[in-house]
Design an enzyme around this catalytic site. Sequence first.
Site, PDB file in Angstrom:
ATOM      1  N   ASP A   1      50.347  27.920  34.901  1.00  0.00           N
ATOM      2  CA  ASP A   1      50.084  29.131  34.128  1.00  0.00           C
ATOM      3  C   ASP A   1      51.436  29.787  33.804  1.00  0.00           C
ATOM      4  O   ASP A   1      52.064  29.467  32.794  1.00  0.00           O
ATOM      5  CB  ASP A   1      49.151  30.007  34.970  1.00  0.00           C
ATOM      6  CG  ASP A   1      48.664  31.241  34.253  1.00  0.00           C
ATOM      7  OD1 ASP A   1      48.977  31.404  33.069  1.00  0.00           O
ATOM      8  OD2 ASP A   1      47.954  32.049  34.877  1.00  0.00           O
TER       9      ASP A   1
ATOM     10  N   PHE B   1      40.618  32.091  31.240  1.00  0.00           N
ATOM     11  CA  PHE B   1      40.380  31.644  32.614  1.00  0.00           C
ATOM     12  C   PHE B   1      39.396  30.477  32.614  1.00  0.00           C
ATOM     13  O   PHE B   1      38.368  30.524  31.966  1.00  0.00           O
ATOM     14  CB  PHE B   1      39.828  32.792  33.459  1.00  0.00           C
ATOM     15  CG  PHE B   1      39.735  32.437  34.908  1.00  0.00           C
ATOM     16  CD1 PHE B   1      40.870  32.422  35.706  1.00  0.00           C
ATOM     17  CD2 PHE B   1      38.513  32.087  35.475  1.00  0.00           C
ATOM     18  CE1 PHE B   1      40.798  32.067  37.048  1.00  0.00           C
ATOM     19  CE2 PHE B   1      38.428  31.732  36.813  1.00  0.00           C
ATOM     20  CZ  PHE B   1      39.568  31.728  37.596  1.00  0.00           C
TER      21      PHE B   1
ATOM     22  N   GLU C   1      49.317  18.714  40.052  1.00  0.00           N
ATOM     23  CA  GLU C   1      48.843  20.112  40.047  1.00  0.00           C
ATOM     24  C   GLU C   1      47.635  20.252  39.135  1.00  0.00           C
ATOM     25  O   GLU C   1      47.506  19.533  38.146  1.00  0.00           O
ATOM     26  CB  GLU C   1      49.965  21.018  39.506  1.00  0.00           C
ATOM     27  CG  GLU C   1      50.527  22.026  40.453  1.00  0.00           C
ATOM     28  CD  GLU C   1      49.588  22.996  41.129  1.00  0.00           C
ATOM     29  OE1 GLU C   1      48.369  22.778  41.196  1.00  0.00           O
ATOM     30  OE2 GLU C   1      50.095  24.007  41.612  1.00  0.00           O
ATOM     31  N   ASP C   2      46.781  21.204  39.460  1.00  0.00           N
ATOM     32  CA  ASP C   2      45.621  21.445  38.604  1.00  0.00           C
ATOM     33  C   ASP C   2      46.027  22.179  37.323  1.00  0.00           C
ATOM     34  O   ASP C   2      45.705  21.745  36.225  1.00  0.00           O
ATOM     35  CB  ASP C   2      44.530  22.225  39.363  1.00  0.00           C
ATOM     36  CG  ASP C   2      45.026  23.510  40.009  1.00  0.00           C
ATOM     37  OD1 ASP C   2      46.244  23.800  39.985  1.00  0.00           O
ATOM     38  OD2 ASP C   2      44.191  24.256  40.560  1.00  0.00           O
TER      39      ASP C   2
ATOM     40  N   ARG D   1      34.132  24.572  41.832  1.00  0.00           N
ATOM     41  CA  ARG D   1      34.983  23.364  41.881  1.00  0.00           C
ATOM     42  C   ARG D   1      34.180  22.093  41.627  1.00  0.00           C
ATOM     43  O   ARG D   1      34.719  21.083  41.209  1.00  0.00           O
ATOM     44  CB  ARG D   1      35.664  23.231  43.252  1.00  0.00           C
ATOM     45  CG  ARG D   1      36.640  24.343  43.588  1.00  0.00           C
ATOM     46  CD  ARG D   1      37.457  23.959  44.823  1.00  0.00           C
ATOM     47  NE  ARG D   1      38.136  25.097  45.419  1.00  0.00           N
ATOM     48  CZ  ARG D   1      39.319  25.559  45.058  1.00  0.00           C
ATOM     49  NH1 ARG D   1      39.972  24.979  44.056  1.00  0.00           N
ATOM     50  NH2 ARG D   1      39.863  26.582  45.668  1.00  0.00           N
TER      51      ARG D   1
HETATM   52  P1  5GP Z   1      51.406  30.052  38.108  1.00  0.00           P
HETATM   53  O1  5GP Z   1      52.355  30.257  39.221  1.00  0.00           O
HETATM   54  O2  5GP Z   1      51.715  28.869  37.238  1.00  0.00           O
HETATM   55  O3  5GP Z   1      51.226  31.303  37.286  1.00  0.00           O
HETATM   56  O4  5GP Z   1      49.993  29.878  38.772  1.00  0.00           O
HETATM   57  C1  5GP Z   1      49.376  28.710  38.943  1.00  0.00           C
HETATM   58  C2  5GP Z   1      48.136  28.906  39.804  1.00  0.00           C
HETATM   59  O5  5GP Z   1      47.316  29.970  39.302  1.00  0.00           O
HETATM   60  C3  5GP Z   1      47.281  27.674  39.739  1.00  0.00           C
HETATM   61  O6  5GP Z   1      47.643  26.724  40.711  1.00  0.00           O
HETATM   62  C4  5GP Z   1      45.894  28.243  39.950  1.00  0.00           C
HETATM   63  O7  5GP Z   1      45.649  28.356  41.320  1.00  0.00           O
HETATM   64  C5  5GP Z   1      45.956  29.624  39.353  1.00  0.00           C
HETATM   65  N1  5GP Z   1      45.400  29.689  37.984  1.00  0.00           N
HETATM   66  C6  5GP Z   1      46.061  29.994  36.848  1.00  0.00           C
HETATM   67  N2  5GP Z   1      45.246  29.982  35.785  1.00  0.00           N
HETATM   68  C7  5GP Z   1      44.023  29.647  36.252  1.00  0.00           C
HETATM   69  C8  5GP Z   1      42.733  29.474  35.620  1.00  0.00           C
HETATM   70  O8  5GP Z   1      42.522  29.617  34.403  1.00  0.00           O
HETATM   71  N3  5GP Z   1      41.706  29.123  36.436  1.00  0.00           N
HETATM   72  C9  5GP Z   1      41.857  28.946  37.787  1.00  0.00           C
HETATM   73  N4  5GP Z   1      40.772  28.608  38.488  1.00  0.00           N
HETATM   74  N5  5GP Z   1      43.045  29.108  38.416  1.00  0.00           N
HETATM   75  C10 5GP Z   1      44.118  29.457  37.651  1.00  0.00           C
HETATM   76 MG    MG Z   2      47.075  25.135  41.973  1.00  0.00          MG
END
Ligand code: 5GP
Ligand code: MG
Length: 179
Positions: A106, A155, A102-103, A168
Amino acid sequence: MEKVKVRDKYFAVSIPEAEIKRRVAELAAQISKDLQGRKPIFLSVLNGSFVFAADLLRGITTDCEITFIRLASYSGTSSTGEVQQILGLNESLEGRTVVIVEDIIDSGLTMERLLESIRSLHPAEVRIAALLVKPDNLKTELDIPYCCFRIPNDFIVGYGLDYDGEGRNLPDIYTVVAD
Ligand code: 5GP
Ligand code: MG
């Protein structure tokens, strides 16, 4: 400080390319050691993890496979109010050692649901490899054995991550700043 503009926001480098490469190589070495001989299958979650997955995989020294999935959420009747579907998974995960790539994690809610979906496919084990984790935002107890960087709640874009589809291609990781 040099800034770049992505759509309407300004960003500054927070993790330079060289540091990312160094850390991703470390993580790949650790994964290779831990999963030696288990022929792991890496599940790269598109779109955001494609750059991380490409670098990570080239550091893996044990036999492995990689496949790419997409998550589609739609309103449904589960307890969370949303149902998640995994698109693009053609391989059987039964009895396999799975590493989710995963990237960024959050709140962790996306990952929690993905883990649930993957576990229903009866893998032998599932481990998480995340480029970035925002620990202060985590709303769930996730075991994340492989994480490159823990970052504050700002962010970020670059190294595969986007702001509204753009950014990206940036080789470094950038944090949003005031203009
Ligand atoms: P979660 O379900 O963990 O809250 O959300 C994860 C997803 O939110 C990540 O896969 C990504 O797509 C998006 N996301 C959360 N924080 C960031 C951020 O700082 N930058 C970007 N580009 N995407 C984020
Ligand atoms: Mg993602």
